[in-house]
Design a protein around this motif. Structure first.
Motif, PDB file in Angstrom:
ATOM      1  N   GLY A  43       0.753  -1.288   0.144  1.00  0.00           N
ATOM      2  CA  GLY A  43      -0.072   0.155  -0.068  1.00  0.00           C
ATOM      3  C   GLY A  43       0.800   1.320  -0.047  1.00  0.00           C
ATOM      4  N   VAL A  44       1.840   1.183   0.939  1.00  0.00           N
ATOM      5  CA  VAL A  44       2.695   2.439   0.953  1.00  0.00           C
ATOM      6  C   VAL A  44       3.794   2.597  -0.176  1.00  0.00           C
ATOM      7  N   GLY A  45       4.314   1.331  -0.777  1.00  0.00           N
ATOM      8  CA  GLY A  45       5.014   1.446  -1.777  1.00  0.00           C
ATOM      9  C   GLY A  45       4.461   1.951  -3.150  1.00  0.00           C
ATOM     10  N   ILE A  46       3.257   1.393  -3.384  1.00  0.00           N
ATOM     11  CA  ILE A  46       2.561   1.671  -4.507  1.00  0.00           C
ATOM     12  C   ILE A  46       2.216   3.319  -4.492  1.00  0.00           C
ATOM     13  N   ALA A  47       1.850   3.776  -3.615  1.00  0.00           N
ATOM     14  CA  ALA A  47       1.408   5.179  -3.190  1.00  0.00           C
ATOM     15  C   ALA A  47       2.653   5.705  -3.432  1.00  0.00           C
ATOM     16  N   GLN A  48       3.976   5.638  -3.006  1.00  0.00           N
ATOM     17  CA  GLN A  48       5.212   6.337  -3.317  1.00  0.00           C
ATOM     18  C   GLN A  48       5.358   6.268  -4.998  1.00  0.00           C
ATOM     19  N   ASP A  49       5.167   5.006  -5.480  1.00  0.00           N
ATOM     20  CA  ASP A  49       5.348   4.942  -7.073  1.00  0.00           C
ATOM     21  C   ASP A  49       4.686   5.834  -7.758  1.00  0.00           C
ATOM     22  N   ARG A  50       3.354   5.931  -7.294  1.00  0.00           N
ATOM     23  CA  ARG A  50       2.673   6.818  -8.102  1.00  0.00           C
ATOM     24  C   ARG A  50       2.650   8.149  -8.025  1.00  0.00           C
ATOM     25  N   GLU A  51       3.154   8.694  -6.971  1.00  0.00           N
ATOM     26  CA  GLU A  51       3.439  10.175  -6.595  1.00  0.00           C
ATOM     27  C   GLU A  51       4.967  10.557  -7.385  1.00  0.00           C
ATOM     28  N   ASP A  52       5.774   9.672  -7.167  1.00  0.00           N
ATOM     29  CA  ASP A  52       7.142  10.071  -7.620  1.00  0.00           C
ATOM     30  C   ASP A  52       7.271  10.013  -9.196  1.00  0.00           C
ATOM     31  N   GLY A  53       6.029   9.168  -9.844  1.00  0.00           N
ATOM     32  CA  GLY A  53       5.968   9.069 -11.416  1.00  0.00           C
ATOM     33  C   GLY A  53       6.501   7.824 -11.791  1.00  0.00           C
ATOM     34  N   THR A  54       6.851   6.910 -10.906  1.00  0.00           N
ATOM     35  CA  THR A  54       7.435   5.613 -11.272  1.00  0.00           C
ATOM     36  C   THR A  54       6.484   4.919 -12.153  1.00  0.00           C
ATOM     37  N   LEU A  55       5.058   4.840 -11.615  1.00  0.00           N
ATOM     38  CA  LEU A  55       4.024   4.039 -12.309  1.00  0.00           C
ATOM     39  C   LEU A  55       3.731   4.711 -13.602  1.00  0.00           C
ATOM     40  N   LYS A  56       3.591   6.105 -13.754  1.00  0.00           N
ATOM     41  CA  LYS A  56       3.462   6.702 -15.045  1.00  0.00           C
ATOM     42  C   LYS A  56       4.358   6.471 -15.917  1.00  0.00           C
ATOM     43  N   ARG A  57       5.641   6.350 -15.492  1.00  0.00           N
ATOM     44  CA  ARG A  57       6.764   6.036 -16.650  1.00  0.00           C
ATOM     45  C   ARG A  57       6.714   4.456 -17.204  1.00  0.00           C
ATOM     46  N   LEU A  58       6.697   3.709 -16.122  1.00  0.00           N
ATOM     47  CA  LEU A  58       6.304   2.089 -16.408  1.00  0.00           C
ATOM     48  C   LEU A  58       5.228   2.014 -17.389  1.00  0.00           C
ATOM     49  N   HIS A  59       4.065   2.743 -16.998  1.00  0.00           N
ATOM     50  CA  HIS A  59       2.828   2.677 -17.869  1.00  0.00           C
ATOM     51  C   HIS A  59       3.149   2.967 -19.435  1.00  0.00           C
ATOM     52  N   GLY A  60       4.021   3.751 -19.608  1.00  0.00           N
ATOM     53  CA  GLY A  60       4.579   4.131 -20.982  1.00  0.00           C
ATOM     54  C   GLY A  60       5.366   3.371 -21.630  1.00  0.00           C
ATOM     55  N   THR A  61       5.922   2.239 -20.884  1.00  0.00           N
ATOM     56  CA  THR A  61       6.876   1.342 -21.492  1.00  0.00           C
ATOM     57  C   THR A  61       6.199   0.073 -21.829  1.00  0.00           C
ATOM     58  N   PRO A  62       7.060  -0.912 -22.515  1.00  0.00           N
ATOM     59  CA  PRO A  62       6.369  -2.207 -23.001  1.00  0.00           C
ATOM     60  C   PRO A  62       6.174  -3.002 -21.861  1.00  0.00           C
ATOM     61  N   LEU A  63       6.580  -2.824 -20.511  1.00  0.00           N
ATOM     62  CA  LEU A  63       6.300  -3.604 -19.318  1.00  0.00           C
ATOM     63  C   LEU A  63       4.962  -3.728 -19.137  1.00  0.00           C
ATOM     64  N   PRO A  64       4.410  -5.033 -19.303  1.00  0.00           N
ATOM     65  CA  PRO A  64       2.993  -5.357 -18.762  1.00  0.00           C
ATOM     66  C   PRO A  64       2.767  -5.166 -17.500  1.00  0.00           C
TER      67      PRO A  64
END
Length: 274
Positions: free
Chosen positions: A85-106
């Protein structure tokens, strides 16, 4: 003239395992977070378990042994529900999720990577808590295969169900800074109503038992009590038995419900980003 054949891309599982290795390296580099994640449940076990020293009437088992078995369940929920819960919230805020979503990584590979992190952390948490419980409270390790089999399926279902709930709950936090407070509140409350801090669970008010029975923590802790305590202690449970079948059904139901909640609530970007 030679032609170069294109190599096939790695599969979803292979990418997920590689992502899991990256998650583990990142996690263990944050020494303060690692110390807090692992030390807090073990410290609570050592301190509170020392308070619960009386023998349970009619048995040769102490309340500290029952508490220690329950805390093992609470410990792996800490490393799954809270860590994700905490880790994904951090990934979302620092843009990690957004960057990964724009890559070929499923997306599935990202979540497999998180589950690898949680599985390793949860296994390490169990080892640490047993290293505290065995010498301090004389908790006995099982000697028959059936109890270790129970341990295995309770561990797997508990980690999966609570990991999925952690992924879903990560969307409740408005920021990475607020995520620990938002997620710790229900976790701490559930430890009381699920019979972790107040033992035996049959001594709880009926409304607490009913509320705790709706969530995984009660069933995971009960499952671990059935592994590390003698069968005579089953009479101390709310139903007077270990209820292995019901434990499995409830945790499987939460795996399905958690998956549905993830599909509905998960966000790749911070809500403030629009």
């Amino acid at each position: 003239m030679t032609t170069t054949e294109a190599r096939p891309l790695p599969g979803t599982l292979a990418l997920g395992l590689a992502r899991g290795g990256a998650e583990l390296r990142q996690f263990f580099r944050a020494k303060e977070a690692v110390l807090f994640t692992f030390a807090l449940p073990a410290l609570l076990m050592a301190l509170l378990g020392s308070v619960f020293g009386d023998e349970i009437p009619g048995t040769d088992v102490t309340t500290s042994q029952m508490f220690a078995a329950s805390m093992i369940g609470a410990g792996i929920i800490s490393t799954s529900f809270l860590t994700l819960g905490v880790g994904i919230a951090q990934d979302r805020e620092d843009g990690t999720l957004k960057r990964l979503h724009g890559t070929p990584l499923p997306a599935a590979s990202y979540f497999i990577g998180k589950l690898v992190l949680v599985a390793v952390a949860s296994a390490a948490e169990v080892v640490l808590m047993l290293a505290v419980a065995v010498p301090l409270f004389d908790v006995r390790l099982p000697t028959d295969a059936s109890r270790w089999l129970t341990f295995a399926w309770v561990f797997v279902l508990g980690v999966i169900s609570c990991s999925l709930l952690g992924i879903a709950a990560s969307s409740l936090a408005r920021s990475a800074r607020s995520a620990p407070a938002v997620l710790n509140l229900p976790y701490v409350a559930l430890q009381f109503v699920s019979g972790v801090f107040i033992l035996p669970i049959s001594s709880l008010p009926s409304w607490m038992v009913t509320t705790g029975s709706l969530f995984p923590l009660k069933w995971v802790s009960q499952g671990f009590r059935s592994v590390f305590l003698p069968d005579t202690l089953a009479l101390q449970e709310a139903a007077g038995s270990w209820e292995h079948g019901r434990i499995a059904l409830v945790l499987l139901a939460w795996c399905v419900a958690g998956l549905a909640l993830c599909a509905v609530t998960f966000r790749w970007t911070d809500r403030r980003a629009g």
